[in-house]
Design an enzyme around this catalytic site. Structure first.
Site, PDB file in Angstrom:
ATOM      1  N   ASP A 181       4.435   9.105  -8.529  1.00  0.00           N
ATOM      2  CA  ASP A 181       5.208  10.222  -7.957  1.00  0.00           C
ATOM      3  C   ASP A 181       6.649  10.332  -8.483  1.00  0.00           C
ATOM      4  OD1 ASP A 181       2.963  10.632  -6.461  1.00  0.00           O
ATOM      5  OD2 ASP A 181       3.957  10.581  -4.499  1.00  0.00           O
TER       6      ASP A 181
ATOM      7  N   HIS B  21     -32.889  15.585  -4.544  1.00  0.00           N
ATOM      8  CA  HIS B  21     -33.099  16.595  -3.498  1.00  0.00           C
ATOM      9  C   HIS B  21     -33.486  15.908  -2.203  1.00  0.00           C
ATOM     10  CE1 HIS B  21     -34.317  20.307  -1.537  1.00  0.00           C
ATOM     11  NE2 HIS B  21     -35.420  19.660  -1.136  1.00  0.00           N
TER      12      HIS B  21
ATOM     13  N   ALA C  66      -2.261   9.973  -5.387  1.00  0.00           N
ATOM     14  CA  ALA C  66      -2.456   8.521  -5.467  1.00  0.00           C
ATOM     15  C   ALA C  66      -3.318   8.139  -6.674  1.00  0.00           C
ATOM     16  CB  ALA C  66      -3.099   8.026  -4.178  1.00  0.00           C
TER      17      ALA C  66
ATOM     18  N   VAL D 162      11.203  29.959   6.496  1.00  0.00           N
ATOM     19  CA  VAL D 162      11.819  29.280   7.642  1.00  0.00           C
ATOM     20  C   VAL D 162      13.275  29.000   7.302  1.00  0.00           C
ATOM     21  CG1 VAL D 162      11.827  27.148   8.987  1.00  0.00           C
ATOM     22  CG2 VAL D 162       9.670  28.302   8.489  1.00  0.00           C
TER      23      VAL D 162
ATOM     24  N   GLY E 205       0.803  -1.232   0.000  1.00  0.00           N
ATOM     25  CA  GLY E 205       0.000   0.000   0.000  1.00  0.00           C
ATOM     26  C   GLY E 205       0.831   1.276   0.000  1.00  0.00           C
TER      27      GLY E 205
ATOM     28  N   GLY F  82       0.766  23.770   2.481  1.00  0.00           N
ATOM     29  CA  GLY F  82       0.243  22.943   1.393  1.00  0.00           C
ATOM     30  C   GLY F  82      -0.761  21.951   1.949  1.00  0.00           C
TER      31      GLY F  82
ATOM     32  N   CYS G 263       0.702   5.938   0.812  1.00  0.00           N
ATOM     33  CA  CYS G 263      -0.732   6.267   0.904  1.00  0.00           C
ATOM     34  C   CYS G 263      -1.447   5.470   1.997  1.00  0.00           C
ATOM     35  CB  CYS G 263      -1.386   6.022  -0.449  1.00  0.00           C
ATOM     36  SG  CYS G 263      -3.166   6.218  -0.437  1.00  0.00           S
TER      37      CYS G 263
HETATM   38  P1  NAI Z   1       3.022  21.295  -1.023  1.00  0.00           P
HETATM   39  O1  NAI Z   1       3.923  21.385  -2.188  1.00  0.00           O
HETATM   40  O2  NAI Z   1       1.555  21.080  -1.239  1.00  0.00           O
HETATM   41  O3  NAI Z   1       3.196  22.595  -0.102  1.00  0.00           O
HETATM   42  C1  NAI Z   1       4.441  22.980   0.435  1.00  0.00           C
HETATM   43  C2  NAI Z   1       4.392  24.420   0.895  1.00  0.00           C
HETATM   44  O4  NAI Z   1       5.580  24.720   1.619  1.00  0.00           O
HETATM   45  C3  NAI Z   1       4.326  25.420  -0.250  1.00  0.00           C
HETATM   46  O5  NAI Z   1       3.220  26.262  -0.050  1.00  0.00           O
HETATM   47  C4  NAI Z   1       5.664  26.176  -0.161  1.00  0.00           C
HETATM   48  O6  NAI Z   1       5.562  27.506  -0.571  1.00  0.00           O
HETATM   49  C5  NAI Z   1       5.988  26.061   1.346  1.00  0.00           C
HETATM   50  N1  NAI Z   1       7.409  26.238   1.676  1.00  0.00           N
HETATM   51  C6  NAI Z   1       8.484  25.715   1.023  1.00  0.00           C
HETATM   52  N2  NAI Z   1       9.643  26.091   1.632  1.00  0.00           N
HETATM   53  C7  NAI Z   1       9.309  26.862   2.707  1.00  0.00           C
HETATM   54  C8  NAI Z   1      10.052  27.533   3.738  1.00  0.00           C
HETATM   55  N3  NAI Z   1      11.391  27.479   3.810  1.00  0.00           N
HETATM   56  N4  NAI Z   1       9.375  28.242   4.674  1.00  0.00           N
HETATM   57  C9  NAI Z   1       8.019  28.296   4.625  1.00  0.00           C
HETATM   58  N5  NAI Z   1       7.269  27.674   3.682  1.00  0.00           N
HETATM   59  C10 NAI Z   1       7.892  26.958   2.737  1.00  0.00           C
HETATM   60  O7  NAI Z   1       3.657  20.116  -0.144  1.00  0.00           O
HETATM   61  P2  NAI Z   1       3.050  19.130   0.955  1.00  0.00           P
HETATM   62  O8  NAI Z   1       1.892  19.731   1.667  1.00  0.00           O
HETATM   63  O9  NAI Z   1       4.229  18.721   1.749  1.00  0.00           O
HETATM   64  O10 NAI Z   1       2.508  17.915   0.092  1.00  0.00           O
HETATM   65  C11 NAI Z   1       3.419  17.122  -0.678  1.00  0.00           C
HETATM   66  C12 NAI Z   1       2.701  16.358  -1.769  1.00  0.00           C
HETATM   67  O11 NAI Z   1       1.841  15.379  -1.237  1.00  0.00           O
HETATM   68  C13 NAI Z   1       1.872  17.273  -2.649  1.00  0.00           C
HETATM   69  O12 NAI Z   1       2.194  17.012  -3.984  1.00  0.00           O
HETATM   70  C14 NAI Z   1       0.468  16.879  -2.352  1.00  0.00           C
HETATM   71  O13 NAI Z   1      -0.352  16.968  -3.511  1.00  0.00           O
HETATM   72  C15 NAI Z   1       0.581  15.434  -1.871  1.00  0.00           C
HETATM   73  N6  NAI Z   1      -0.492  15.143  -0.910  1.00  0.00           N
HETATM   74  C16 NAI Z   1      -1.782  15.093  -1.347  1.00  0.00           C
HETATM   75  C17 NAI Z   1      -2.814  14.903  -0.451  1.00  0.00           C
HETATM   76  C18 NAI Z   1      -4.217  14.899  -0.964  1.00  0.00           C
HETATM   77  O14 NAI Z   1      -4.416  14.721  -2.150  1.00  0.00           O
HETATM   78  N7  NAI Z   1      -5.226  15.132  -0.136  1.00  0.00           N
HETATM   79  C19 NAI Z   1      -2.577  14.724   0.970  1.00  0.00           C
HETATM   80  C20 NAI Z   1      -1.197  14.819   1.321  1.00  0.00           C
HETATM   81  C21 NAI Z   1      -0.215  15.015   0.399  1.00  0.00           C
END
Ligand code: NAI
Length: 462
Positions: A309, A441, A317, A233, A39, A178, A42
């Site tokens: 990925d 509805h 996923a 950061v 799995g 994100g 995910c």
């Molecule tokens: P993300 O790419 O969605 O967001 C990362 C964020 O960190 C961005 O907004 C960026 O500007 C910020 N950032 C980068 N460097 C920084 C710094 N030094 N200081 C402050 N902010 C900074 O990445 P995330 O949330 O880690 O997700 C990773 C991947 O996993 C994505 O591609 C996402 O689509 C996938 N994912 C999808 C989910 C879903 O479909 N529900 C759930 C969890 C993950």
């Protein structure tokens, strides 16, 4: 030893789905996976456990805030964290066990261990070498690192550690607004943690329709999450028992610090290709380390494919799953199909966010003449009855042809509502087609119909 038709490396949503489909198509197939359970990220440390904790924490929120409103009288609800984690684990176990069952059912051999491609047609796992006519790389991704931040998965964690904290933190600082940061931030904010999100950009959820992104931020703020935008950061240091995060305000250059007992690093993920032997094979990579593939997911080496990925595109996923099916079909001599323009994106906060197709910003940039049909959940009876009427459906259609170009939903069950629009986009339907389709509805889906109506003469309930 027999020669396999296909060896898939990686047992996540891309790899396991590919292996199952290949088995269904009559290919002899094995899947190499080093985790104790199938799995991938995910099911083990990503989508599934986070959805379990999102569900549990939402129930807690409902018990406190909405049970009294509907006449359910309880003593003050409290959290048994160990039990909540056990529930999360049972959800993981049920799903990973399910994949093992499906492997047996479809005659997929699970080779336990880390796979290395020693040459085309040969995969080494431990001290054994397996021969195969085709190889699919589906090794997924891992959290990106950030200079100055050392992850120990105890107090400075990625999503993996955040899903198994030893206790509910009093203060959580999240680096990156994100999907991962917002979903896990929601979990802990609902459980009583003080959550602060530090984000480099001036808005949350990069790439999302700006109106949706702003609305989501406003709603999450109301739920208690604090946002510091436009900050970079630079380091995390241990000060006594607490961690201290140093960040620079980008506009002024001023440096500030914030303390927290737990820090979550969620600044993106990168392709995971360690130990596969790609360099020796001469497999082409992009500048970001993704494996380059052609329209049938084949790398520059014949018989070696890659999906999910590790390849360019959104790290989702469902994208990986669809590519897994498509590449299995191609290897079996059929035609595989994935429309990369119609891949929905979902954030499982409360309310959920779901989007597909073009954003308004993209249409503006491309100079497309578009129209907007917007409908607020305030006008949706079902949403109002469950106290989830914040948010809206925003439909974007071509002004002249009425063809749907994109849809952005923030509201209850947005993750399911978006599917109707995905189907519409696949078939090139107009907003009027959706508006003229009878919707049950009372359902949340009526809001999608009303947004489609709003692309024409106007919605009924707005
Ligand atoms: P993300 O790419 O969605 O967001 C990362 C964020 O960190 C961005 O907004 C960026 O500007 C910020 N950032 C980068 N460097 C920084 C710094 N030094 N200081 C402050 N902010 C900074 O990445 P995330 O949330 O880690 O997700 C990773 C991947 O996993 C994505 O591609 C996402 O689509 C996938 N994912 C999808 C989910 C879903 O479909 N529900 C759930 C969890 C993950």
């Amino acid at each position: 030893m027999a020669v396999y038709d296909l060896i898939v490396i990686g047992g996540g949503p891309g790899g396991y789905v590919c292996a199952i489909r290949a088995g269904q198509l009559g290919l002899s197939v094995a899947c190499v996976e080093s985790r104790e359970t199938l799995g991938g990220t995910c099911l083990n440390v990503g989508c599934i456990p986070s959805k379990a904790l999102l569900h549990a924490s939402h129930q807690y929120h409902e018990a406190i805030h909405n049970f009294p409103k509907v006449g359910i009288v309880t003593d003050s609800p409290s959290i048994d964290w160990d039990k909540m984690l056990a529930y999360k684990q049972s959800t993981i176990d049920a799903n990973t066990g399910g994949i093992e069952f499906l492997f047996k059912k479809n005659k997929v051999d699970w080779i336990k261990g880390k796979g290395q491609i020693v040459e085309p047609g040969k995969v080494q796992v431990g001290d054994q070498t397996f021969e195969t006519r085709n190889i699919v790389i589906a090794t997924g991704s891992e959290p990106s690192s950030l200079k100055g931040v050392k992850v120990d998965e105890k107090t400075v964690v990625t999503s993996t550690g955040a899903l198994e904290l030893s206790s509910i933190p009093a203060e959580l600082v999240i680096i990156g607004a994100g999907v991962i940061g917002l979903e896990l931030g929601s979990v802990y904010a609902r459980l009583g943690t003080k959550v602060t999100v530090l984000e480099y950009l001036n808005g949350i959820t990069p790439g999302m329709d700006a109106e949706v992104s702003k609305t989501l931020q406003r709603i999450l703020k109301r739920q208690g999450m604090d946002f510091k935008l436009g900050v970079e950061v630079t380091s995390v240091a241990k000060k006594g028992k607490a961690n201290s995060v140093e960040f620079k305000i980008r506009k002024t250059g001023k440096v500030e610090t914030i303390k927290a007992d737990i820090i979550l690093l969620s600044t993106g993920r990168r392709p995971y290709t360690d130990g596969l032997g790609l360099e020796k094979l001469g497999i082409g990579l992009t500048g970001q380390g993704q494996i380059e593939v052609d329209s049938i997911f084949q790398t520059n080496i014949k018989g070696i494919y890659a999906i999910g990925d590790v390849t360019p595109g959104p790290m989702l996923a469902h994208k990986a799953e669809d590519e897994g099916v498509a590449v299995a079909e191609e290897i079996a001599g059929n035609k595989g199909y994935v429309n990369h323009d119609v891949i929905p994106s979902v954030i499982y906060t409360q309310p959920e966010v779901a989007t597909v197709g073009k954003t308004e910003e993209q249409l503006k940039e491309e100079g497309v003449d578009y129209k907007i049909g917007k409908f607020p959940f305030q006008g949706n009876a079902r949403a109002k009855s469950i106290f989830q009427a914040s948010g809206f459906v925003k439909m974007l259609a071509d002004r002249e042809t009425d063809k749907i170009l994109g849809c952005h939903i923030i509201g209850p069950s947005a993750s399911d509502l978006i599917q109707e629009v995905c189907l519409g986009l696949e078939f090139g339907v107009s907003a009027e087609d959706i508006a003229l389709t009878c919707h049950g509805h009372p359902t949340y889906s009526e809001a999608v119909k009303e947004a489609a109506l709003a692309c024409g003469d106007g919605a009924i309930h707005a």
